[in-house]
Structures are given as structure tokens and as C-alpha cells.
Enzyme design. Structure first.
Site: not given
Ligand code: GAR
Length: 210
Positions: A12, A108, A110, A179
Site C-alpha cells: 500500500g 492502473n 504498472h 521516483q
Molecule cells: C507497485 O510497484 C505497483 O506498481 C505494482 O505492485 C506494487 C504495489 O506496491 N503493480 C503491479 O505490478 C500491477 N501489475 P504497493 O502495494 O506498495 O503500492
């Protein structure tokens, strides 16, 4: 007010970046009405609760099959009827029925420069492992609208991040988050909340001029 629901699965940190940006006034005209997680143990839920945001846990594991999960998930979303759904590290595929109902209202984040390192099987740390394996010198993050494809919807914003020679997947992931992701996602929500984005023929234009 842009009534927004954020979908999460894990740490999160992107959710936190959004909450911080709302507190700091870098996201305006936005009301986060709920956070939804497929994972009851997600740290993201603690972050939501700390901020007094209502949360719901809905896991495919609690349903006999994918179809009934998809129905429950879509029904929940329809009940909220948000103006915007933000996938902030959400690792469950969005049901087609939801994409249809909320077309143009789902974004979304990515962790790569789409169309590199995206699509089925590319999520979380795996994306950075593949980037390092391939030996790219630049990677980054992308925010895009969600359509029926996997990481294929119109691209809203991208930010490049350098790959260093001694990077591990974890170090690279952190740099891409700091970043790129934590900058792009809040900025995009503020852009949408303030009517700065227009989509035409699968391309996104900033400034509303097409
Ligand atoms: C983030 O790096 C996000 O970009 C990625 O999962 C991570 C979640 O981190 N999402 C994907 O790979 C979607 N295909 P977070 O829970 O700390 O925000």
C-alpha cells in the site's frame, strides 16, 4: 468531488502516496470513499484505517469460483458507484463486467514503461527481475486507463528511471516507486479530478484540448 475507490493487495505504498498528496493539497476535489483489498493481511488496510477510510476485504478464495467472485466484486463497486477506481498495486484481474460498467473510470499503475515488461505474469517484483535479466538501462512506471486487455489501455503518464549496475530487484523496485510511481499516480488523480485529461482514439491528452 471525485468519489474514488482504491483497490490494493499488499504494502500500500501507492495508497499512502495518494493519502499524503490529499493531505498536502496536491490532490484536490477528491474524496476517497473506500479501499478494497483481496488480501485481509495487506498492510495497505492498516494505512486506510489510520486515515479513517472505510475498507472492505473481498477475496477470490472466499468464493466457490471466479465467476461468483467477479459478480460480488462488481456488485460492490456498483453499490459505491465511484467516479474513479484506482488500482494501486491491485493484483487481481478486473472482471470484464466491471471494465464495461466503469469504462474510462479505472486507472492502473504498472511498474515499467509499457509496452515493456507488462501483460500476464508481470506484476510486482517480477517486473524488476525481468528488467534486470534483460539488462535494460532505463525502466520506469506507467499509469494507464484499464480496458479489457492486460496493461493495454490508453497510457496517461510515464516516467523513466535509470537502472544502476549493482541493482537488485528490490533496490530497483524501490527507486521506481520513489521516483516514478508515487509521483505519477497522485498527479493523475489530481488531473482527472480537475478535468485535465481527454481521451480520443485511444490516446490521452493533457489540458483537455483535442
Ligand atoms: C507497485 O510497484 C505497483 O506498481 C505494482 O505492485 C506494487 C504495489 O506496491 N503493480 C503491479 O505490478 C500491477 N501489475 P504497493 O502495494 O506498495 O503500492
Amino acid at each position: 468531488m471525485l468519489r474514488t475507490v482504491v483497490c490494493v493487495s499488499g504494502g500500500g505504498t501507492n495508497l499512502q502516496a495518494i493519502l499524503d498528496a490529499m493531505d498536502a493539497g496536491r490532490i484536490t476535489n477528491t474524496d476517497m470513499i473506500a479501499v478494497i483489498s483481496n488480501n485481509a493481511g495487506a498492510k495497505a488496510l492498516e494505512r486506510a484505517r489510520k486515515h479513517g477510510i472505510p475498507d472492505v476485504v473481498l477475496s477470490p478464495r472466499d468464493y466457490p469460483d471466479r465467476e461468483s467472485f467477479n459478480r460480488a466484486f462488481t456488485d460492490k463497486m456498483c453499490e459505491w458507484d465511484p467516479d474513479l477506481i484506482v488500482l494501486a498495486g491491485f493484483l487481481v484481474r478486473i472482471p470484464e463486467s466491471m471494465v464495461e460498467k466503469f469504462s474510462g473510470r479505472i486507472v492502473n499503475i504498472h511498474p515499467s514503461l509499457i509496452p515493456s515488461f507488462c501483460g500476464v505474469g508481470y506484476y510486482g517484483l517480477k517486473v524488476h527481475e525481468e528488467a534486470l535479466r534483460r539488462g535494460v538501462k532505463v525502466t520506469g512506471a506507467t499509469v494507464h486507463f484499464v480496458n479489457e486487455g492486460m496493461d493495454e489501455g490508453p497510457i496517461i503518464a510515464q516516467k523513466a528511471v535509470a537502472v544502476e549496475e549493482d541493482d537488485t530487484p528490490e533496490i530497483l523496485q524501490r527507486r521506481v516507486m520513489e521516483q516514478a510511481e508515487w509521483v505519477l499516480l497522485p498527479q493523475t488523480i489530481d488531473d482527472i479530478a480537475n478535468g485535465r485529461l481527454t481521451v480520443k482514439d485511444g490516446h490521452v491528452y493533457r489540458g483537455g484540448k483535442v
